[in-house]
Design a protein around this motif. Sequence first.
Motif, PDB file in Angstrom:
ATOM      1  N   THR A  12       0.826  -1.207   0.000  1.00  0.00           N
ATOM      2  CA  THR A  12       0.000   0.000   0.000  1.00  0.00           C
ATOM      3  C   THR A  12       0.864   1.262   0.000  1.00  0.00           C
ATOM      4  OG1 THR A  12      -1.681  -1.190   1.266  1.00  0.00           O
ATOM      5  CG2 THR A  12      -1.908   1.194   1.147  1.00  0.00           C
ATOM      6  N   ALA A  13       1.913   1.269   0.824  1.00  0.00           N
ATOM      7  CA  ALA A  13       2.790   2.445   0.896  1.00  0.00           C
ATOM      8  C   ALA A  13       3.526   2.649  -0.427  1.00  0.00           C
ATOM      9  CB  ALA A  13       3.791   2.288   2.034  1.00  0.00           C
ATOM     10  N   THR A  14       4.001   1.547  -1.008  1.00  0.00           N
ATOM     11  CA  THR A  14       4.719   1.644  -2.283  1.00  0.00           C
ATOM     12  C   THR A  14       3.791   2.138  -3.383  1.00  0.00           C
ATOM     13  OG1 THR A  14       6.162  -0.195  -1.630  1.00  0.00           O
ATOM     14  CG2 THR A  14       6.106   0.373  -3.960  1.00  0.00           C
ATOM     15  N   THR A  15       2.562   1.609  -3.406  1.00  0.00           N
ATOM     16  CA  THR A  15       1.585   2.029  -4.407  1.00  0.00           C
ATOM     17  C   THR A  15       1.243   3.507  -4.245  1.00  0.00           C
ATOM     18  OG1 THR A  15       0.611  -0.194  -4.446  1.00  0.00           O
ATOM     19  CG2 THR A  15      -0.717   1.602  -5.345  1.00  0.00           C
ATOM     20  N   THR A  16       1.068   3.936  -2.989  1.00  0.00           N
ATOM     21  CA  THR A  16       0.754   5.346  -2.718  1.00  0.00           C
ATOM     22  C   THR A  16       1.887   6.253  -3.182  1.00  0.00           C
ATOM     23  OG1 THR A  16      -0.570   4.732  -0.780  1.00  0.00           O
ATOM     24  CG2 THR A  16       0.190   7.024  -0.908  1.00  0.00           C
ATOM     25  N   ALA A  17       3.120   5.863  -2.852  1.00  0.00           N
ATOM     26  CA  ALA A  17       4.279   6.664  -3.248  1.00  0.00           C
ATOM     27  C   ALA A  17       4.407   6.742  -4.762  1.00  0.00           C
ATOM     28  CB  ALA A  17       5.549   6.068  -2.640  1.00  0.00           C
ATOM     29  N   LEU A  18       4.227   5.599  -5.422  1.00  0.00           N
ATOM     30  CA  LEU A  18       4.352   5.573  -6.880  1.00  0.00           C
ATOM     31  C   LEU A  18       3.244   6.371  -7.551  1.00  0.00           C
ATOM     32  CD1 LEU A  18       5.362   1.840  -7.519  1.00  0.00           C
ATOM     33  CD2 LEU A  18       6.811   3.870  -7.621  1.00  0.00           C
ATOM     34  N   ALA A  19       2.010   6.210  -7.054  1.00  0.00           N
ATOM     35  CA  ALA A  19       0.886   6.939  -7.640  1.00  0.00           C
ATOM     36  C   ALA A  19       1.086   8.449  -7.484  1.00  0.00           C
ATOM     37  CB  ALA A  19      -0.419   6.506  -6.975  1.00  0.00           C
ATOM     38  N   THR A  20       1.549   8.858  -6.299  1.00  0.00           N
ATOM     39  CA  THR A  20       1.781  10.287  -6.050  1.00  0.00           C
ATOM     40  C   THR A  20       2.917  10.813  -6.925  1.00  0.00           C
ATOM     41  OG1 THR A  20       1.084  10.010  -3.745  1.00  0.00           O
ATOM     42  CG2 THR A  20       2.304  12.011  -4.289  1.00  0.00           C
ATOM     43  N   ALA A  21       4.040  10.069  -6.930  1.00  0.00           N
ATOM     44  CA  ALA A  21       5.222  10.522  -7.663  1.00  0.00           C
ATOM     45  C   ALA A  21       4.982  10.538  -9.166  1.00  0.00           C
ATOM     46  CB  ALA A  21       6.411   9.639  -7.329  1.00  0.00           C
ATOM     47  N   VAL A  22       4.463   9.431  -9.704  1.00  0.00           N
ATOM     48  CA  VAL A  22       4.245   9.352 -11.153  1.00  0.00           C
ATOM     49  C   VAL A  22       3.152  10.328 -11.588  1.00  0.00           C
ATOM     50  CG1 VAL A  22       3.496   7.867 -13.048  1.00  0.00           C
ATOM     51  CG2 VAL A  22       5.042   6.971 -11.302  1.00  0.00           C
ATOM     52  N   GLY A  23       2.072  10.402 -10.797  1.00  0.00           N
ATOM     53  CA  GLY A  23       0.972  11.311 -11.135  1.00  0.00           C
ATOM     54  C   GLY A  23       1.436  12.754 -11.159  1.00  0.00           C
ATOM     55  N   LEU A  24       2.143  13.173 -10.096  1.00  0.00           N
ATOM     56  CA  LEU A  24       2.625  14.554 -10.037  1.00  0.00           C
ATOM     57  C   LEU A  24       3.717  14.810 -11.071  1.00  0.00           C
ATOM     58  CD1 LEU A  24       2.746  15.234  -6.187  1.00  0.00           C
ATOM     59  CD2 LEU A  24       1.105  16.108  -7.853  1.00  0.00           C
ATOM     60  N   ASN A  25       4.528  13.769 -11.343  1.00  0.00           N
ATOM     61  CA  ASN A  25       5.588  13.903 -12.337  1.00  0.00           C
ATOM     62  C   ASN A  25       5.000  14.216 -13.708  1.00  0.00           C
ATOM     63  OD1 ASN A  25       7.503  12.396 -14.506  1.00  0.00           O
ATOM     64  ND2 ASN A  25       8.732  13.210 -12.819  1.00  0.00           N
ATOM     65  N   LEU A  26       3.930  13.531 -14.066  1.00  0.00           N
ATOM     66  CA  LEU A  26       3.268  13.760 -15.349  1.00  0.00           C
ATOM     67  C   LEU A  26       2.539  15.100 -15.350  1.00  0.00           C
ATOM     68  CD1 LEU A  26       1.844  10.170 -15.966  1.00  0.00           C
ATOM     69  CD2 LEU A  26       3.841  11.213 -17.039  1.00  0.00           C
ATOM     70  N   TYR A  27       1.955  15.433 -14.199  1.00  0.00           N
ATOM     71  CA  TYR A  27       1.185  16.672 -14.082  1.00  0.00           C
ATOM     72  C   TYR A  27       2.075  17.909 -14.166  1.00  0.00           C
ATOM     73  CZ  TYR A  27      -2.175  20.051 -12.175  1.00  0.00           C
ATOM     74  OH  TYR A  27      -2.995  21.125 -11.987  1.00  0.00           O
ATOM     75  N   THR A  28       3.312  17.762 -13.700  1.00  0.00           N
ATOM     76  CA  THR A  28       4.216  18.924 -13.649  1.00  0.00           C
ATOM     77  C   THR A  28       5.181  18.985 -14.838  1.00  0.00           C
ATOM     78  OG1 THR A  28       5.777  17.663 -12.257  1.00  0.00           O
ATOM     79  CG2 THR A  28       4.133  19.029 -11.130  1.00  0.00           C
ATOM     80  N   LYS A  29       4.901  18.254 -15.894  1.00  0.00           N
ATOM     81  CA  LYS A  29       5.791  18.261 -17.063  1.00  0.00           C
ATOM     82  C   LYS A  29       6.024  19.674 -17.594  1.00  0.00           C
ATOM     83  CE  LYS A  29       6.986  13.953 -17.959  1.00  0.00           C
ATOM     84  NZ  LYS A  29       8.410  13.547 -17.989  1.00  0.00           N
ATOM     85  N   ARG A  30       4.980  20.490 -17.552  1.00  0.00           N
ATOM     86  CA  ARG A  30       5.095  21.847 -18.082  1.00  0.00           C
ATOM     87  C   ARG A  30       5.299  22.884 -16.975  1.00  0.00           C
ATOM     88  NH1 ARG A  30       0.318  21.957 -22.754  1.00  0.00           N
ATOM     89  NH2 ARG A  30       1.124  20.188 -23.981  1.00  0.00           N
ATOM     90  N   ALA A  31       5.400  22.397 -15.749  1.00  0.00           N
ATOM     91  CA  ALA A  31       5.599  23.319 -14.618  1.00  0.00           C
ATOM     92  C   ALA A  31       7.070  23.686 -14.507  1.00  0.00           C
ATOM     93  CB  ALA A  31       5.124  22.649 -13.330  1.00  0.00           C
ATOM     94  N   PRO A  32       7.396  24.725 -13.736  1.00  0.00           N
ATOM     95  CA  PRO A  32       8.811  25.078 -13.523  1.00  0.00           C
ATOM     96  C   PRO A  32       9.596  23.891 -12.982  1.00  0.00           C
ATOM     97  CG  PRO A  32       7.371  26.809 -12.694  1.00  0.00           C
ATOM     98  CD  PRO A  32       6.483  25.651 -13.057  1.00  0.00           C
ATOM     99  N   THR A  33      10.865  23.828 -13.302  1.00  0.00           N
ATOM    100  CA  THR A  33      11.714  22.712 -12.891  1.00  0.00           C
ATOM    101  C   THR A  33      11.697  22.504 -11.386  1.00  0.00           C
ATOM    102  OG1 THR A  33      13.179  23.248 -14.726  1.00  0.00           O
ATOM    103  CG2 THR A  33      14.009  21.700 -13.103  1.00  0.00           C
ATOM    104  N   LEU A  34      11.682  23.592 -10.638  1.00  0.00           N
ATOM    105  CA  LEU A  34      11.715  23.497  -9.177  1.00  0.00           C
ATOM    106  C   LEU A  34      10.502  22.743  -8.639  1.00  0.00           C
ATOM    107  CD1 LEU A  34      13.157  24.191  -6.558  1.00  0.00           C
ATOM    108  CD2 LEU A  34      11.948  26.391  -6.542  1.00  0.00           C
ATOM    109  N   VAL A  35       9.350  22.968  -9.241  1.00  0.00           N
ATOM    110  CA  VAL A  35       8.130  22.272  -8.810  1.00  0.00           C
ATOM    111  C   VAL A  35       8.291  20.766  -9.019  1.00  0.00           C
ATOM    112  CG1 VAL A  35       5.657  21.971  -9.207  1.00  0.00           C
ATOM    113  CG2 VAL A  35       6.666  24.268  -9.263  1.00  0.00           C
ATOM    114  N   ALA A  36       8.852  20.392 -10.155  1.00  0.00           N
ATOM    115  CA  ALA A  36       9.080  18.978 -10.447  1.00  0.00           C
ATOM    116  C   ALA A  36      10.077  18.361  -9.466  1.00  0.00           C
ATOM    117  CB  ALA A  36       9.592  18.820 -11.878  1.00  0.00           C
ATOM    118  N   ARG A  37      11.053  19.154  -9.024  1.00  0.00           N
ATOM    119  CA  ARG A  37      12.048  18.659  -8.074  1.00  0.00           C
ATOM    120  C   ARG A  37      11.434  18.376  -6.701  1.00  0.00           C
ATOM    121  NH1 ARG A  37      17.610  19.535  -9.127  1.00  0.00           N
ATOM    122  NH2 ARG A  37      18.078  20.739 -11.000  1.00  0.00           N
TER     123      ARG A  37
END
Length: 322
Positions: free
Chosen positions: A152-177
Amino acid sequence: MTDSVTTFNIDAPRWEQNTFIGRLKHFFNITDPRTLLVSEHELDSAKALVESCRAGTVPPGTSEEQLFYAKKLYDSAFHPDSGEKMNLIGRMSFQVPGGMAITGGMLQFYRTVPAVVFWQWVNQSFNACVNYTNRNAASPITVKQIGVAYFTATTTALATAVGLNLYTKRAPTLVARWVPFAAVAAANCVNIPLMRQQELINGVTVTDENDNVLGTSRRSAIKGITQVVISRIAIAAPGMIVLPIIMERLEKYPFIKKIHVLHAPLQTILVGGFLVFMVPIGCALFPQRSKIAVSHLEPDLRDSIVAKHGDKVSYAYFNKGL
């Protein structure tokens, strides 16, 4: 051997635990990464000396400083409930070297989905090992429950990281970091409660000021686990929030751009600098022996305490865990 050593209380904290500074000194002591270099023989000798002191048979010629050092090694390597030697990766003293390597990887390799998945998986595997190693022996957890917590923790981390990673593709680099920190924080909110679910279901033992058992309380378990979640997030926050800002500034300089291959080692070293201080600071945020007002306990437990002790017991005490 002096009388003070003869009557030495090996389990009494060396520093006052009711103050933040006292707790900070205590955790700087037991999270010291240098204890990882101590041999197995020396660790076993430290345990033997601690147990001898508890039994009142301190070897002649032993100084208080030797007893303090033996307790430091014992606390760093042996489980406080079972007395069993903990695996090296799960020890709190491994948090700095282990955490700096993994956090450095998460902060450096955040641009591609495969890299995000790999480093979040490594981090949650490490967290699962730490949580299992430092589990409350009085509240055993099954292999199935450990597996569910890890998944559950791994799935939550991956969903958050991958989801936000895709969402912030066009965001400033700092936001992605900052995405790795969001994933770590979210996973901590899931992993720790699940790993300690028996405490939430059955409650934790609460005592009076003199360690006399009063009963078990789920509300105390909730308070303790909440404090641990906050502490873990606080440990990660400075390095994972401030360091991306530093790297963002540094990478604007031409000479930094030319040594791109050294960015990962540089971030890893800087993260280590943060963790050396933040691991003990995070652990020291709340007292290890936490307390809760009797009036805030479950009604049946509160009524039981009042019926037995009247108004003599105002607070109940419990071990919040790490």
